[in-house]
Design a protein around this motif. Structure first.
Motif, PDB file in Angstrom:
ATOM      1  N   GLN A  41       0.834  -1.204   0.000  1.00  0.00           N
ATOM      2  CA  GLN A  41       0.000   0.000   0.000  1.00  0.00           C
ATOM      3  C   GLN A  41       0.868   1.255   0.000  1.00  0.00           C
ATOM      4  OE1 GLN A  41      -3.551  -0.125  -0.250  1.00  0.00           O
ATOM      5  NE2 GLN A  41      -3.038   1.951  -0.877  1.00  0.00           N
ATOM      6  N   ARG A  42       1.978   1.241   0.758  1.00  0.00           N
ATOM      7  CA  ARG A  42       2.893   2.387   0.786  1.00  0.00           C
ATOM      8  C   ARG A  42       3.457   2.659  -0.614  1.00  0.00           C
ATOM      9  NH1 ARG A  42       4.916   0.302   5.683  1.00  0.00           N
ATOM     10  NH2 ARG A  42       6.718  -0.567   4.582  1.00  0.00           N
ATOM     11  N   GLU A  43       3.864   1.576  -1.291  1.00  0.00           N
ATOM     12  CA  GLU A  43       4.419   1.723  -2.650  1.00  0.00           C
ATOM     13  C   GLU A  43       3.366   2.299  -3.610  1.00  0.00           C
ATOM     14  OE1 GLU A  43       7.405   1.475  -3.614  1.00  0.00           O
ATOM     15  OE2 GLU A  43       8.375   0.442  -1.946  1.00  0.00           O
ATOM     16  N   LEU A  44       2.135   1.785  -3.509  1.00  0.00           N
ATOM     17  CA  LEU A  44       1.052   2.272  -4.383  1.00  0.00           C
ATOM     18  C   LEU A  44       0.716   3.736  -4.107  1.00  0.00           C
ATOM     19  CD1 LEU A  44      -1.651  -0.530  -4.694  1.00  0.00           C
ATOM     20  CD2 LEU A  44      -0.290   0.442  -6.503  1.00  0.00           C
ATOM     21  N   ASP A  45       0.750   4.111  -2.831  1.00  0.00           N
ATOM     22  CA  ASP A  45       0.455   5.497  -2.468  1.00  0.00           C
ATOM     23  C   ASP A  45       1.516   6.447  -3.017  1.00  0.00           C
ATOM     24  OD1 ASP A  45      -1.798   4.682  -1.140  1.00  0.00           O
ATOM     25  OD2 ASP A  45      -0.879   4.728   0.858  1.00  0.00           O
ATOM     26  N   ALA A  46       2.764   5.949  -3.088  1.00  0.00           N
ATOM     27  CA  ALA A  46       3.876   6.791  -3.556  1.00  0.00           C
ATOM     28  C   ALA A  46       3.885   6.906  -5.079  1.00  0.00           C
ATOM     29  CB  ALA A  46       5.209   6.215  -3.058  1.00  0.00           C
ATOM     30  N   VAL A  47       3.919   5.761  -5.758  1.00  0.00           N
ATOM     31  CA  VAL A  47       3.974   5.742  -7.231  1.00  0.00           C
ATOM     32  C   VAL A  47       3.115   4.589  -7.744  1.00  0.00           C
ATOM     33  CG1 VAL A  47       5.447   5.554  -9.272  1.00  0.00           C
ATOM     34  CG2 VAL A  47       6.371   6.588  -7.188  1.00  0.00           C
ATOM     35  N   LEU A  48       2.213   4.865  -8.675  1.00  0.00           N
ATOM     36  CA  LEU A  48       1.394   3.795  -9.245  1.00  0.00           C
ATOM     37  C   LEU A  48       2.238   2.957 -10.207  1.00  0.00           C
ATOM     38  CD1 LEU A  48      -2.031   5.470 -10.095  1.00  0.00           C
ATOM     39  CD2 LEU A  48      -1.548   3.836  -8.272  1.00  0.00           C
ATOM     40  N   PRO A  49       2.260   1.644 -10.029  1.00  0.00           N
ATOM     41  CA  PRO A  49       2.995   0.790 -10.965  1.00  0.00           C
ATOM     42  C   PRO A  49       2.194   0.576 -12.247  1.00  0.00           C
ATOM     43  CG  PRO A  49       1.915  -0.567  -9.326  1.00  0.00           C
ATOM     44  CD  PRO A  49       1.606   0.866  -8.969  1.00  0.00           C
ATOM     45  N   ASP A  50       2.848  -0.004 -13.247  1.00  0.00           N
ATOM     46  CA  ASP A  50       2.153  -0.339 -14.496  1.00  0.00           C
ATOM     47  C   ASP A  50       1.411  -1.661 -14.374  1.00  0.00           C
ATOM     48  OD1 ASP A  50       2.988   1.790 -16.511  1.00  0.00           O
ATOM     49  OD2 ASP A  50       4.900   1.203 -15.617  1.00  0.00           O
ATOM     50  N   VAL A  51       1.910  -2.535 -13.494  1.00  0.00           N
ATOM     51  CA  VAL A  51       1.263  -3.832 -13.267  1.00  0.00           C
ATOM     52  C   VAL A  51       1.658  -4.321 -11.873  1.00  0.00           C
ATOM     53  CG1 VAL A  51       3.159  -5.122 -14.366  1.00  0.00           C
ATOM     54  CG2 VAL A  51       0.904  -6.169 -14.222  1.00  0.00           C
ATOM     55  N   VAL A  52       0.776  -5.095 -11.238  1.00  0.00           N
ATOM     56  CA  VAL A  52       1.059  -5.669  -9.911  1.00  0.00           C
ATOM     57  C   VAL A  52       1.099  -7.186 -10.018  1.00  0.00           C
ATOM     58  CG1 VAL A  52       0.244  -5.953  -7.534  1.00  0.00           C
ATOM     59  CG2 VAL A  52      -0.074  -3.762  -8.694  1.00  0.00           C
ATOM     60  N   LEU A  53       2.165  -7.791  -9.490  1.00  0.00           N
ATOM     61  CA  LEU A  53       2.228  -9.240  -9.308  1.00  0.00           C
ATOM     62  C   LEU A  53       1.886  -9.482  -7.845  1.00  0.00           C
ATOM     63  CD1 LEU A  53       5.534 -10.222 -11.177  1.00  0.00           C
ATOM     64  CD2 LEU A  53       3.217 -10.093 -12.070  1.00  0.00           C
ATOM     65  N   LEU A  54       0.743 -10.092  -7.601  1.00  0.00           N
ATOM     66  CA  LEU A  54       0.196 -10.161  -6.239  1.00  0.00           C
ATOM     67  C   LEU A  54       0.080 -11.600  -5.761  1.00  0.00           C
ATOM     68  CD1 LEU A  54      -1.176  -8.713  -3.838  1.00  0.00           C
ATOM     69  CD2 LEU A  54      -3.315  -8.764  -5.145  1.00  0.00           C
ATOM     70  N   ASP A  55       0.831 -11.942  -4.715  1.00  0.00           N
ATOM     71  CA  ASP A  55       0.765 -13.285  -4.148  1.00  0.00           C
ATOM     72  C   ASP A  55      -0.541 -13.452  -3.373  1.00  0.00           C
ATOM     73  OD1 ASP A  55       1.711 -15.840  -3.532  1.00  0.00           O
ATOM     74  OD2 ASP A  55       2.532 -15.181  -1.617  1.00  0.00           O
ATOM     75  N   TRP A  56      -1.137 -14.634  -3.503  1.00  0.00           N
ATOM     76  CA  TRP A  56      -2.412 -14.910  -2.822  1.00  0.00           C
ATOM     77  C   TRP A  56      -2.205 -14.941  -1.307  1.00  0.00           C
ATOM     78  CZ3 TRP A  56      -7.045 -17.543  -5.143  1.00  0.00           C
ATOM     79  CH2 TRP A  56      -7.986 -17.922  -4.166  1.00  0.00           C
ATOM     80  N   MET A  57      -1.207 -15.711  -0.847  1.00  0.00           N
ATOM     81  CA  MET A  57      -0.979 -15.912   0.591  1.00  0.00           C
ATOM     82  C   MET A  57       0.034 -14.894   1.111  1.00  0.00           C
ATOM     83  SD  MET A  57      -2.978 -18.434   1.237  1.00  0.00           S
ATOM     84  CE  MET A  57      -2.455 -19.121   2.816  1.00  0.00           C
TER      85      MET A  57
END
Length: 235
Positions: A41-57
């Motif tokens: 969330q901190r990273e997203l608040d600072a700079v929006l990425p072009d894509v997110v690789l998001l682990d389920w667990m």
């Protein structure tokens, strides 16, 4: 010069995150690592990425919870999300897609498969090359402005649903198989499953609201967008 696409890796296992980051760097991406939901969330608040690789667990909030949260926020809603998980069962895949993920990749995966999927979601996010407008009845789509409206009221669509609707509107009254839609909307790579089309069609129907009957399921054949929906028992 166009900057390298920024990829946010949300993964609590450092060796996996580092391996992904190294491969992304070698292939022209800028990886950023977050080990949990708070850091992500901190990273997203600072700079929006072009894509997110998001682990389920993840520790704390799960990847599913994060995906739902980001899809509900207007600022983060357009960002493509690629779900990473060891859960390969069909219900889990559907749950990931329903939570807002654009694609789903099961561990272990090859570097080439991961890169192909990242490039595919980035292609889908890219604006249409043809800046055109198309309308069927009171349903209107403006590709240049990336807007859809019904009876003059704006509709909110995700990037994949927008591209799917654009294609169906430009080829209205024709039946399109899942395989054809995969090829036209997702591109000609082999990793996306046909079930993914059904999930995005379901999302598109929800977004269309009162116009949802225009998007018909043609049993055994695929989907069609029509100005004259069939009676419910004729579907």
């Amino acid at each position: 010069m166009k900057p390298n696409p920024r990829v946010l890796i949300v993964e609590d296992e450092a060796p996996i995150a580092e391996l992904i980051a190294v491969n992304l760097r070698h292939n022209g991406f800028t990886p950023v690592w977050a080990e949990d939901a708070e850091a992500a969330q901190r990273e997203l608040d600072a700079v929006l990425p072009d894509v997110v690789l998001l682990d389920w667990m993840l520790p704390g909030q799960s990847g599913l919870q994060l995906a739902r949260k980001w899809r509900a926020d207007a600022r983060t809603k357009p960002i493509p999300i690629l779900m990473l998980t060891a859960r390969g069962d069909e219900p889990d895949k559907v749950a990931g897609l329903d939570a807002g993920a654009d694609d789903y990749i099961t561990k272990p995966f090859s570097t080439q498969e991961l890169l192909a999927r990242i490039r595919a979601v980035l292609r889908r996010r890219a604006p249409e090359q043809v800046a055109d407008r198309v309308a069927i009845g009171t349903l209107a789509l403006d590709a240049a402005a990336h807007r859809v409206s019904l009876d003059g009221q704006p509709l909110k669509l995700g990037p994949t649903e927008f591209k799917l609707l654009h294609y169906l509107m430009k080829h209205a009254e024709r039946v399109h198989s899942r395989a054809q839609l995969l090829d036209k909307i997702w591109g000609d790579h082999v990793f996306i499953e046909e079930r993914t089309v059904d999930v995005h069609v379901k999302r598109l129907r929800e977004a269309l609201g009162e116009a949802s009957p225009m998007l018909e399921t043609v049993r055994g054949a695929g989907y069609r967008l029509t100005a004259m929906p069939s009676a419910p028992n004729g579907k």
